[in-house]
Design an enzyme around this catalytic site. Sequence first.
Site, short mmCIF file in Angstrom:
data_model
loop_
_atom_site.label_atom_id
_atom_site.label_comp_id
_atom_site.label_asym_id
_atom_site.label_seq_id
_atom_site.Cartn_x
_atom_site.Cartn_y
_atom_site.Cartn_z
N GLY A 68 0.85 -1.21 0.00
CA GLY A 68 0.00 0.00 0.00
C GLY A 68 0.87 1.24 0.00
N GLY A 106 -0.03 5.16 -1.19
CA GLY A 106 -1.03 5.98 -0.51
C GLY A 106 -0.42 7.18 0.19
N GLN A 107 -1.26 7.86 0.99
CA GLN A 107 -0.84 9.10 1.65
C GLN A 107 0.37 8.86 2.56
OE1 GLN A 107 -3.43 10.68 4.65
NE2 GLN A 107 -2.52 12.72 4.56
N LEU A 108 0.31 7.82 3.37
CA LEU A 108 1.41 7.54 4.30
C LEU A 108 2.58 6.87 3.58
CD1 LEU A 108 2.64 7.20 7.15
CD2 LEU A 108 1.28 5.12 7.40
N ASP A 146 2.09 -1.79 -4.39
CA ASP A 146 0.71 -1.29 -4.31
C ASP A 146 -0.09 -2.04 -5.37
OD1 ASP A 146 -0.48 1.55 -2.95
OD2 ASP A 146 -1.67 0.75 -4.60
N ILE A 147 -1.41 -2.02 -5.22
CA ILE A 147 -2.25 -2.68 -6.22
C ILE A 147 -2.28 -1.87 -7.52
CG2 ILE A 147 -4.45 -1.59 -5.55
CD1 ILE A 147 -5.75 -4.37 -5.87
N ARG A 148 -1.93 -0.59 -7.42
CA ARG A 148 -1.98 0.27 -8.61
C ARG A 148 -0.71 0.13 -9.43
NH1 ARG A 148 -2.85 5.94 -6.48
NH2 ARG A 148 -2.34 5.20 -4.40
N TYR A 179 -14.65 0.57 9.48
CA TYR A 179 -13.20 0.78 9.54
C TYR A 179 -12.70 0.59 10.98
CZ TYR A 179 -8.83 3.55 9.28
OH TYR A 179 -7.53 4.00 9.34
N LYS A 214 -10.22 -2.26 12.46
CA LYS A 214 -8.94 -1.92 13.12
C LYS A 214 -8.89 -2.53 14.53
CE LYS A 214 -6.70 0.50 9.97
NZ LYS A 214 -5.46 0.00 9.37
#
Length: 316
Positions: free
Chosen positions: A8, A11-13, A34-36, A141, A145
């Site tokens: 991942g 992403g932002q982080l 990442d999946i992208r 979410y 978590k």
Amino acid sequence: MDKILVIGAGGQLGTELVSALQLLHGRENVVASDIRPESEVKMDGTYICLDVLDEQALHEAVIKHEISQVYHLAAVLSARGESHPLFAWDLNMKSLLHVLELGRIGRIKKIFWPSSIAVFGPDTPKENTPQYTRMNPTTVYGISKLAGERWCDYYYRKYGVDVRSVRYPGLIGYKSLPGGGTTDYAVDIFYQAVQGRPFSCFLQAGTRLPMMYMEDAVNATLKLMQADPSRLSVRSSYNLAGISFSPDEIYAEIKTHFPEFAISYQPDYRQAIADSWPSGIDDTVAQNDWDWQPHFDLARMTSEIIGHLTEQFQRA
Ligand SMILES: NC(=O)c1ccc[n+]([C@@H]2O[C@H](COP(=O)([O-])OP(=O)(O)OC[C@H]3O[C@@H](n4cnc5c(N)ncnc54)[C@H](O)[C@@H]3O)[C@@H](O)[C@H]2O)c1
């Protein structure tokens, strides 16, 4: 030398954590995934396209790149999760179990997996929320978590898996855009201010939430992962505090840089999520166990972000 896989990473982080890990461990020892596709993510260094839900592909990547540590960041976040609750549960849970299993079979030595302040709920004490308290989250979410925290603790106790975690507050940076959380407004507000546009906020003016500047979040992550394991008393997830503020407080701070900046408030479904979360976190346990201290207050964070974004928009 440890070899690190970040899942991942686009992403932002992840965008910011990958650079910090490359500096710490050497560029050649960090594999971002990442999946992208790579063209969408644009990362420096080694990058692989990987769907964490494909357990076999994950195992193959870990073997091929001789990975010893995994930072597992892929998740569906709080606001987006409410539109796709079953998918959010599936991704957030299955992916974590895939990574924990890699630890259980001894394929990897150390795991970082982030939790969130979303594990708390409406009956949690709002001020100075302690490490151990009532936790009845109302979002999918938050439920995922909280369940994830219990799984981390379980794998540590039952199988000795070295898994470490923090409950991040809302993360605020300027290098990457947020991915569908309830605190996203606190990033967007800077983009609008710097471009001289008015800002419409999806939370009410006085909604105070725990937040953290990205540099502090990255430092906390690296510090926890480098901590002596014998000092770690929490294997579910550590409370972590940075700065608490409300939309009107960050607006007032930005206005000291842009006196003409205008804001309006149009609360939407995210208001109910924000209302169910604490406004301030007590992170004494993290301070005692691994010497955690944040460095950014609201004023310092605001001038840093405005400085960097102004430069970015002038260059563009
Ligand atoms: N950003 C915050 O404010 C915040 C606060 C608390 C906790 N966290 C946690 O930190 C972690 C990272 O958050 P973020 O803000 O960077 O999220 P993000 O949504 O910006 O990034 C998540 C990344 O995961 C990738 N991804 C999605 N599905 C995938 C899959 N099947 N396989 C591989 N990759 C996949 C996405 O493409 C995306 O790049 C998450 O676990 C999140 O819950 C974030």
